[in-house]
Design a protein around this motif. Structure first.
Motif, short mmCIF file in Angstrom:
data_model
loop_
_atom_site.label_atom_id
_atom_site.label_comp_id
_atom_site.label_asym_id
_atom_site.label_seq_id
_atom_site.Cartn_x
_atom_site.Cartn_y
_atom_site.Cartn_z
N LEU A 12 -2.29 2.01 4.18
CA LEU A 12 -2.24 1.10 5.34
C LEU A 12 -2.55 -0.34 4.96
CD1 LEU A 12 -4.03 3.19 8.10
CD2 LEU A 12 -1.72 2.23 8.23
N HIS A 13 -3.36 -0.52 3.93
CA HIS A 13 -3.81 -1.87 3.57
C HIS A 13 -3.02 -2.48 2.42
CE1 HIS A 13 -7.16 -0.52 6.08
NE2 HIS A 13 -7.46 -1.80 6.25
N THR A 14 -2.02 -1.74 1.93
CA THR A 14 -1.25 -2.25 0.80
C THR A 14 -0.28 -3.33 1.24
OG1 THR A 14 -1.45 -0.19 -0.42
CG2 THR A 14 0.40 -1.60 -1.02
N VAL A 15 -0.45 -4.51 0.67
CA VAL A 15 0.48 -5.62 0.94
C VAL A 15 1.66 -5.51 -0.01
CG1 VAL A 15 0.73 -8.15 0.94
CG2 VAL A 15 -1.40 -7.10 1.75
N GLN A 24 -1.97 -4.99 -4.30
CA GLN A 24 -2.50 -6.10 -3.52
C GLN A 24 -2.98 -5.51 -2.21
OE1 GLN A 24 -0.16 -9.66 -3.18
NE2 GLN A 24 -1.52 -10.55 -1.63
N PHE A 26 -5.10 -5.56 1.35
CA PHE A 26 -5.65 -6.41 2.41
C PHE A 26 -7.11 -6.02 2.66
CE2 PHE A 26 -6.63 -7.47 6.83
CZ PHE A 26 -6.25 -8.81 6.87
N VAL A 27 -7.97 -7.02 2.82
CA VAL A 27 -9.39 -6.78 3.02
C VAL A 27 -9.73 -7.01 4.50
CG1 VAL A 27 -11.71 -7.56 2.42
CG2 VAL A 27 -9.95 -7.41 0.65
N GLY A 28 -10.14 -5.95 5.18
CA GLY A 28 -10.40 -6.03 6.61
C GLY A 28 -11.68 -6.77 6.96
N GLY A 121 -12.15 3.46 8.34
CA GLY A 121 -10.74 3.16 8.09
C GLY A 121 -10.44 1.75 7.65
N ILE A 122 -11.48 0.92 7.50
CA ILE A 122 -11.21 -0.46 7.10
C ILE A 122 -11.52 -0.65 5.61
CG2 ILE A 122 -11.84 -1.17 9.45
CD1 ILE A 122 -14.23 -2.66 8.33
N THR A 123 -11.02 -1.73 5.05
CA THR A 123 -11.38 -2.10 3.68
C THR A 123 -12.42 -3.21 3.78
OG1 THR A 123 -9.48 -3.56 3.72
CG2 THR A 123 -9.22 -1.48 2.52
N TRP A 261 -8.13 6.76 16.44
CA TRP A 261 -7.66 6.30 15.13
C TRP A 261 -8.66 6.66 14.02
CZ3 TRP A 261 -8.92 2.18 11.56
CH2 TRP A 261 -7.95 1.99 10.57
#
Lengths: 466, 198
Positions: A12-15, A24, A26-28, A121-123, A261
């Motif tokens: 989900l966080h992959t740019v 790369q 994404f940092v939440g 679920g966050i980075t 979620w």
């Protein structure tokens, strides 16, 4: 095929994918403090870059703050300069700073959870190796260096390789007097201080499921001491209950949507892992380190190991450790005399830690010749402890009751060991010189065990007191 | 972007045989009370060196001017402080050869353009012995050919592919690379339910 929480959060966080197989990401949530951020802001300013998502970075001051007086300017001019620079950088880049006046200051890994910033679920990234702490919520949280702090400020992303995942299952139940600290020390002893390199640790099993959020924070906190940069626990009802009504957590209908979620992000029952390890909760005893890395530990009823009985690989390390600690092979762990007792740090300075330590403190008085400090993890913990009267319990037992900060965990403030002092400490690192004196000695253990050692003046099985 | 490729580092070696050297030992926390990295080399291994009373490898005149530090396993464990590789770099080290490296330390080194490569334990032992015997010899850490050369031989060196390619491509300073993603950063954020508070 089922997926782990790490797989889901990662995707989900992959740019994008970078050269050589890095992601790369994404940092939440980005957390910053006064020690590792000033050079990052300087680099940003030099390259004329702006902070890309200022609303996703939060700051506090913890490492250098004195715990006896927060009056400005700080007595240590170097510390004052660091604090002032952080204030300046936050103002210039519109970053929210939880300073002393906000009433929300504290150790970065204590306030992130208590403010509801750390969520499933966050980075998360922070220029501090103990960022793994936040994994207790089912977040993927990385300790980063200053260059990466700069990267995150500039792009809200980091370049990072996807770790493999090791499932660590702790089954059964813990006996009375055995704490989360003992669990993680036992895991590190078993897997070694470098066993986790390249891995994220997923903790589970009945013992972890039964733990409070604060206990899970303790376990995840020390993942990095086992070499694992990331450690996490799958979110469950306990996680959701903890987050309800926290300042930065979603409220009302948004909270209900978030729960759905958060539930979906947990590892699937048939998730595939790169490795699996099992420990039995019943076999874990109160644990104490005897050496100069956190893996050099033993149960309180055991003895300092014999140099002849460790593997050749480990021998030099054990010899160096015993020389520094001034301990001999075969010495019983219980009974090692101490000079200082420190209750605090991002590992064990939360309200439940202080309650457990106070239960022990109530049973006696700090032994003659022992200096004992209690340093709550945040202003929130400080207030809560005072409202419960814990500060009075500690004070009347002869402990000093201090203001929040990292304090004697790493001794960047005036709280330091002197000479060869031996310290029973609820912190996370027993490295040579860690507590401010090059020859100082550290014995890591749970906060209740520290309190027990303070009362008896020597390492003591807390179960004898409780 | 904007950083120079690191293909090969050569120079004299310095041997540090102790395992599990943590970043608190490399640079004790009390010397990090500053807002820059300037002058950190003065405090490199300061406590270990004081205790060794001149016997520490960094104070051994045979290793003077060394640019390659040869270490044991789990080097750089503990704190994420970039002050550790900064102090080593400012002292003059340009590459590290060891049995294994802690993850955050290794990442910090890459971000500064400093390669960390690993050797098989037996090869590492041979390299250490060779440097000890002939400290004046030139050691080469070759990223392109993935090897470490010294007078007694050439050893196959391992390095994580991402670190190797970032150093060889000259993309070890990641900020520029990450910013190239442009709007893809915002669109990734837009796909995350928590960004807008659910």
């Amino acid at each position: 095929m089922g997926r782990s929480l790490l797989d889901k959060v990662w995707d989900l966080h992959t740019v994008g994918e970078l050269s050589g197989g890095q992601t790369q990401l994404f940092v939440g949530l980005h957390l910053i403090h006064e020690v590792t951020s000033p050079q990052a802001f300087a680099a940003l300013d030099q390259q004329k870059l702006r902070v890309r998502f200022p609303e996703r970075t939060f700051a506090t001051a913890d490492h250098i703050v004195p715990t006896d007086s927060s009056a400005r300017p700080l007595q240590d001019a170097l510390a004052e300069a660091m604090l002032a620079r952080l204030e300046q950088n936050c103002r210039a880049h519109a970053i929210q700073f939880f300073d002393h006046a906000s009433g929300r200051q504290g150790i970065v890994h204590v306030i992130g959870p208590e403010l509801g910033l750390s969520q499933p679920g966050i980075t998360i990234a922070c220029g501090d190796s103990h960022t793994s702490t936040h994994g207790a919520f089912g977040a993927i949280a990385f300790g980063i260096g200053t260059s990466q702090v700069r990267d995150v400020l500039a792009s809200q992303c980091m370049a990072v390789r996807r770790p493999r995942v090791r499932r660590i299952e702790v089954s059964g139940a813990l006996s009375a007097g055995v704490y989360a600290k003992d669990v993680i020390l036992s895991i590190i002893r078993r897997l070694g201080v470098k066993g986790g390199i390249g891995f994220a640790y997923e903790y589970g099993g009945d013992v972890i499921d039964a733990m409070s959020m604060e206990e899970r924070l303790t376990v995840c906190n020390m993942s990095v001491e086992g070499g694992a940069r990331v450690g996490y626990v799958n979110p469950d009802e306990r996680t959701f209950d903890y987050l309800r009504a926290r300042e930065f957590a979603p409220k009302g209908a948004a909270y209900e949507r978030a729960r759905v979620w958060w539930t979906s992000i947990a590892s699937d029952p048939d998730a595939q892992y790169d490795d699996r390890i099992a420990l039995a909760g019943e076999e874990i005893a109160p644990t104490v380190t005897w050496g100069i890395n956190p893996g050099q530990n033993a149960a309180v009823h055991e003895r300092v190991p014999s140099v002849d009985r460790v593997s050749i690989e480990e021998r030099a390390g054990v010899e160096e450790a015993l020389a520094h600690m001034q301990l001999r092979s075969g010495d019983p762990i219980a009974g090692i005399p101490i000079d200082v007792a420190f209750i605090g740090s991002c590992t064990n300075s939360r309200i439940s830690d202080l309650r457990e330590a106070a239960r022990v403190a109530e049973m006696g008085h700090v032994a003659t010749g022992v200096r004992a400090l209690v340093v709550p993890g945040s202003q929130e913990v400080f207030r809560q402890a005072e409202s419960e009267g814990l500060h009075e319990v500690f004070r009347s037992a002869g402990f000093e009751w201090r203001e929040p900060g990292c304090s004697m965990c790493l001794a960047m403030n005036p709280d330091k060991l002197v000479g060869k002092e031996m310290c029973a400490s609820s912190s996370n690192r027993n490295f040579k010189g860690r507590q401010g004196s090059p020859t100082g000695r550290t014995l890591l253990m749970s906060p209740a065990m520290v309190a027990a050692a303070a009362l008896r003046g020597q390492v003591t099985d807390v179960r004898e007191i409780l | 972007m904007g950083s120079d490729p690191v293909v090969r580092v050569s120079g004299r070696g310095c041997v540090l045989r102790t395992h599990d050297i943590d970043t608190d030992r490399i640079i004790p926390a009390r010397f990090m009370r500053q807002v820059t990295f300037e002058g950190l080399e003065k405090y490199l291994f300061v406590d270990d060196r004081a205790q060794a009373k001149g016997e520490h490898p960094l104070d051994d005149e045979r290793f003077e001017g060394a640019s390659i530090l040869v270490v044991g396993r789990n080097f750089g464990c503990g704190s994420s402080r970039e002050h550790a590789p900064q102090s080593l770099m400012r002292h003059g080290f340009r590459a590290f050869v060891g049995e294994s490296f802690a993850e955050i330390f290794l990442g910090n080194c890459v971000a500064l353009g400093l390669p960390c490569v690993t050797l098989e334990p037996a090869d590492l032992g041979t390299l250490m012995d060779s440097i000890d015997l002939e400290p004046a010899q030139e050691i080469a850490v070759d990223l392109e050919r993935q090897c470490v050369r010294c007078r007694v031989g050439t050893f196959a060196a391992q390095q994580a592919e991402d670190a190797r390619s970032r150093l060889l491509d000259g993309t070890w300073d990641a900020t520029g690379v990450l910013l190239e993603a442009g709007d893809a950063i915002e669109s990734t954020a837009a796909g995350l339910p928590y960004i807008e508070g659910f």
